[in-house]
Design an enzyme around this catalytic site. Sequence first.
Site, mmCIF file in Angstrom:
data_model
loop_
_atom_site.group_PDB
_atom_site.id
_atom_site.type_symbol
_atom_site.label_atom_id
_atom_site.label_comp_id
_atom_site.label_asym_id
_atom_site.label_seq_id
_atom_site.Cartn_x
_atom_site.Cartn_y
_atom_site.Cartn_z
ATOM 1 N N HIS A 46 0.859 -1.182 0.000
ATOM 2 C CA HIS A 46 0.000 0.000 0.000
ATOM 3 C C HIS A 46 0.895 1.231 0.000
ATOM 4 C CE1 HIS A 46 1.053 -0.886 4.162
ATOM 5 N NE2 HIS A 46 0.993 0.423 4.359
ATOM 6 N N ALA A 47 0.284 2.388 -0.029
ATOM 7 C CA ALA A 47 1.008 3.658 0.055
ATOM 8 C C ALA A 47 0.132 4.640 0.825
ATOM 9 C CB ALA A 47 1.349 4.185 -1.336
#
Length: 692
Positions: free
Chosen positions: A608-609
């Site tokens: 994810h970010a």
Amino acid sequence: MNNRARDIVLLFIENDHFFTVHALTQHFSVSQRTIYNDLMDIDAFLAEYDLPSLLRQKRNGIKLQLRKSDQKKLKDLLDQEELGVYSPEERKNAALHYMLTRHEYVTIDQVSNFLKVSRNTVINDMKQWKLWLQDQSLSLTSYPYKGLKIEGTELAMRKALLTIYKNEKRERVQITSVEQSILNEFLSVEEINHLTRMVRKAEDDLQIIISDHSYFRVILHLGLAITRVKMRRTLNDEAISASVLETREYEVACIIQKEIERAFSIVFPENEVMYFASQLVSSSLQGAKQYGNTNDQWLPLQMVTRTFVEKLETVFHMSFMEDAQLFNGLMAHLRPAIYRLKNDTHIENPVLNAIKENYQYVHHQVMQTIPVIETQLDVNFNEHEASFITMYVTAAIERQKKKIRRKPVVIIVCDTGMSTSQMLATQLKNLFHIRVLGAFPARQAAEIVQQEFIDLVITTVSIEIKGTEVINVNPVLSKEDIQKLALLLEKFEGQELLVLDILQIIEPYCTVLNSLELRNKLQQYFQHDATKTRQLERRANPVLIEVLNENLIITQSDVQDRDSAVKLSGELLLKNDLIKRDYIEAMVNNVHENGTYIVIAPGIAMPHARPEYGAKEIGFSIVTLKDPIAFGHRTNDPVRIVIGFCAIDHETHLTALSELVGVLNQEEKLTAILNAESSKEIMDIFQKEEKQ
């Protein structure tokens, strides 16, 4: 002349031979600079009484050069010297400090000479010393024909030494005042500077700011570790939990290990690297969003924080979930707190009594609610650790009371971390018309003042900043603090100034037909009691089957490497218009920069970010792999399932995430997902779970 200088003189009198400075540093466990200062004091003392100065020979060292009559005179002078008398508690600290820093056995006579008391006093005191050592998991044993020796693990000895430093009121390391620092007792100024640079490098590599209190504590622990290694007193293999090996702090500590060995000319063993890393992990952070590169426990912490905050809502009948400052603050605080609790690392909250006195109800409710965290994370909070949580909750309650007001710009300076600064900030905001730009450690305050326009610095530690007004207050504001602040802030406050600020912003972009009337209308608006911060409607939290569908699932993918697997999970999110393309690159960069913490469980990765890199909606994608791929995780490799993930804030994804984790924790269902040949099979699993 201090006690140690007196001891050096007595050593010279009792041993008529030369001593090198190195031998004296080893004997007294202090730095060369400290010995040189003591020798200067001795020379001054001898000169004052017309006695010959110390004899120094380049290759031999230092000794006294006195006739017998002069020796007697010197002994009489030392007996008359007002050196102060140890209390029983001071004797205990001094004696145990003395014995813990000795290589060899220590006799009762040596201890009595060191303390300047009789043998009987030492023998009587030893009963209490033994009890104290037992509490530290150590023992004091007497060996015939050898003497006394403190026995136990090296880790227990270090903890005992640091407790003694604290009892001697010398716990905090003042790097700006080296003469008064604990470290100066066993390291030179140059060596302390090396340590300071190393800890700052760790901060930079981890992209965090450690609170002043933790910053100095890390330096102290590292300095003590280096000193003990020099003494060949190293930690055993069981001293530090192997869980630290999975952290980003350990990776950074391994990098700094080479600098330690080069700067101090020692071999710094693996167990000591783990010890250094453990001090970094257990450090409180300065800012609520300071996750940096230390987010290896993000998933369980999100889950437990959500459960805890929801429980708080039922207890206080307030909406806390939309308070990102509370949620992020708890997330950032819990990681080091849980590590400290699991590894028996104790810290004290210096304002515990003030919290219990001023926020008794809130603290009681937190103590009643905190078992939610204890049960899920298998820890037991002591009251000091729990009181930090109380400070976050108190701050969240206070934030719900605030109104829009004209606010002079201030910064907060404190040394115990963000829980203290957050509670102080909310007290200040509720009591005064101020804008708190942020909370910063003392070592950064002057730099912030130079960069920003600051009206006032409000600090819990003693500092001076040229050209800017500084006021010192208690973390829990007293009546005197409030009165002082009220008087000082009067010259900065004024609703008229706020209106003029707004007019200055408006006028370049439009034609104001009647500036006086506009100013009066704005003045009335901002003075109205009903003017409050507008609250956004609470966004509904979707369940998993609302954000996951067959278009977001690929089964039995034949990708061959980690980055390709991460990108594929991101491409599914992109095709479903849940993210922008930049988000995929950020997902890959996150793994490269922050390590493999995304491998959340054996065989499961969740790349994810951050939302700001292009998350448009809440989303999950699932990629099962035909052949397992090594992501580089020490214990959870190889990966069989990759779950792409995007969120738009701190809370709206939590219901869906919780449901997903619940399914993955069921071995039978996880096996079915891994063996599925189609996306429909996987969706059927989640849909059946939803109906149950």
